[in-house]
Design a protein around this motif. Structure first.
Motif, short mmCIF file in Angstrom:
data_model
loop_
_atom_site.label_atom_id
_atom_site.label_comp_id
_atom_site.label_asym_id
_atom_site.label_seq_id
_atom_site.Cartn_x
_atom_site.Cartn_y
_atom_site.Cartn_z
N ALA A 65 11.37 0.68 9.00
CA ALA A 65 11.94 1.61 10.00
C ALA A 65 13.46 1.61 9.97
O ALA A 65 14.09 2.65 10.13
N SER A 66 14.05 0.44 9.75
CA SER A 66 15.51 0.31 9.83
C SER A 66 16.21 0.60 8.51
O SER A 66 17.44 0.65 8.46
N GLY A 67 15.43 0.77 7.43
CA GLY A 67 16.04 1.01 6.13
C GLY A 67 16.38 -0.24 5.37
O GLY A 67 16.97 -0.16 4.29
N ARG A 68 16.02 -1.41 5.89
CA ARG A 68 16.24 -2.64 5.14
C ARG A 68 15.24 -2.77 3.99
O ARG A 68 15.47 -3.54 3.05
N LEU A 69 14.15 -2.05 4.09
CA LEU A 69 13.17 -1.92 3.01
C LEU A 69 12.86 -0.44 2.83
O LEU A 69 12.95 0.34 3.78
N ASP A 70 12.46 -0.08 1.63
CA ASP A 70 11.99 1.28 1.39
C ASP A 70 10.51 1.42 1.67
O ASP A 70 10.03 2.54 1.92
N GLY A 71 9.76 0.33 1.62
CA GLY A 71 8.34 0.42 1.87
C GLY A 71 7.69 -0.94 1.98
O GLY A 71 8.29 -1.98 1.67
N TYR A 72 6.46 -0.92 2.44
CA TYR A 72 5.68 -2.15 2.65
C TYR A 72 4.21 -1.82 2.42
O TYR A 72 3.73 -0.76 2.79
N PHE A 73 3.49 -2.75 1.80
CA PHE A 73 2.04 -2.61 1.65
C PHE A 73 1.41 -3.99 1.77
O PHE A 73 2.01 -5.00 1.42
N GLU A 74 0.19 -4.02 2.28
CA GLU A 74 -0.52 -5.28 2.37
C GLU A 74 -2.00 -5.03 2.63
O GLU A 74 -2.36 -4.14 3.40
N ARG A 75 -2.82 -5.83 2.03
CA ARG A 75 -4.25 -5.83 2.31
C ARG A 75 -4.56 -6.97 3.27
O ARG A 75 -3.95 -8.03 3.20
N ARG B 49 15.92 5.17 11.34
CA ARG B 49 15.38 6.17 10.43
C ARG B 49 15.08 5.51 9.10
O ARG B 49 15.87 4.69 8.62
N VAL B 50 13.96 5.87 8.52
CA VAL B 50 13.60 5.31 7.22
C VAL B 50 14.55 5.83 6.14
O VAL B 50 15.17 6.89 6.28
N ASN B 51 14.65 5.05 5.06
CA ASN B 51 15.40 5.51 3.91
C ASN B 51 14.72 6.72 3.28
O ASN B 51 13.50 6.88 3.35
#
Length: 269
Positions: free
Chosen positions: A208-218, A154-156
């Protein structure tokens, strides 16, 4: 040929684990650069090519009527309406340097390898360096298998952008990198911090695992995110582009529903 997402996921999982064993074995034997692609630093290893050939052959045995779309160009059109999308080694530069942050990424979609029209059915991301496995199927949830334990993901639910840890990635051309560096001057002061680990599929699974709150990339390609974005979605993430567009080369953002509009505002500026 009939299918169900659960059956497709089982195939993806089996083949990803087999491919991961091959990739890990080749890494232990030493890595050879076979070619470069977009720039001199965008490398392809012999293991990339061997893994793609292996996966394509295995899927042809198990799902002969399906199409295939791989990073190294092994494309084929099927008759079933399904397409398998493969990144044989996501994080090739990490693989080259023996940094244990690379993965085999396998997804299957209904339609073609286009996030604007595909329906994601199942996806697996496997890091063979640490035997870390992520997978999900549409409507079936997202899971991690590591160290003998299966965990539903589950996401954070962080709601404050200033407390959010984000990841990003950079392109291979100097022009794109310059633009991405400029974007960071807006994003970095607004968030807790930025990570750059070098494998989009694993970054999405970290959301997905909650190790990050978010991700973005171009600049991401379908093989970079077809599996990881499904895992993130099934864990509750919002995944998309900007201004209502689907995720794709122009931008990919994955985070929770509270933070998505906040980071989107900064990326649109």
């Amino acid at each position: 040929m009939a299918f169900s997402p659960t059956e497709l996921l089982a195939i993806a999982r089996t083949v990803a684990l087999e491919a991961g064993e091959l990739v890990a074995r080749r890494r232990s034997e030493g890595v050879t650069v076979a070619a470069t692609k977009s720039t001199s630093i965008d490398v392809v290893t012999l293991a990339d090519r061997e893994c793609e050939e292996f996966v394509k052959a295995r899927l042809a045995q198990l799902r002969p009527e399906d199409g295939f779309y791989g990073e190294e160009g092994s494309d084929s059109t099927g008759t079933s309406g399904l397409t398998w999308i493969l990144d044989p080694i996501d994080g090739t530069v990490n693989y080259l340097y023996d940094i244990p942050q690379y993965a085999v990424s396998i997804a299957v979609v209904e339609g073609v390898a286009d996030p604007a029209s595909w329906k994601q059915l199942a996806g697996v991301v496997y890091n063979p360096a640490i035997e870390d496995l992520y997978y999900g199927s549409v409507g079936g949830g997202a899971f991690q298998e590591w160290n003998g334990t299966i965990t539903q993901l589950r996401v954070n639910e962080e709601t404050l952008l200033a407390h959010a840890l984000f990841a990003t990635g950079f392109g291979y051309s100097a022009e794109v990198r310059s633009e991405q560096a400029h974007v960071l001057t807006t994003i970095l002061p607004a968030v807790r911090d930025i990570r750059r680990a070098g494998a989009a599929s694993l970054d999405l699974c970290a959301v997905a695992s909650g190790r990050l709150d978010g991700y973005f990339e171009r600049g991401t390609k379908p093989w970079d995110h077809a599996a990881g974005s499904l895992v993130a979605r099934e864990a509750g993430a919002v995944v998309g582009g900007l201004n209502g567009a689907p995720e794709g080369e122009s931008m990919l953002v994955a985070t929770n529903k509270q933070l998505f509009p906040e980071i989107e505002k900064l990326l649109i500026k």
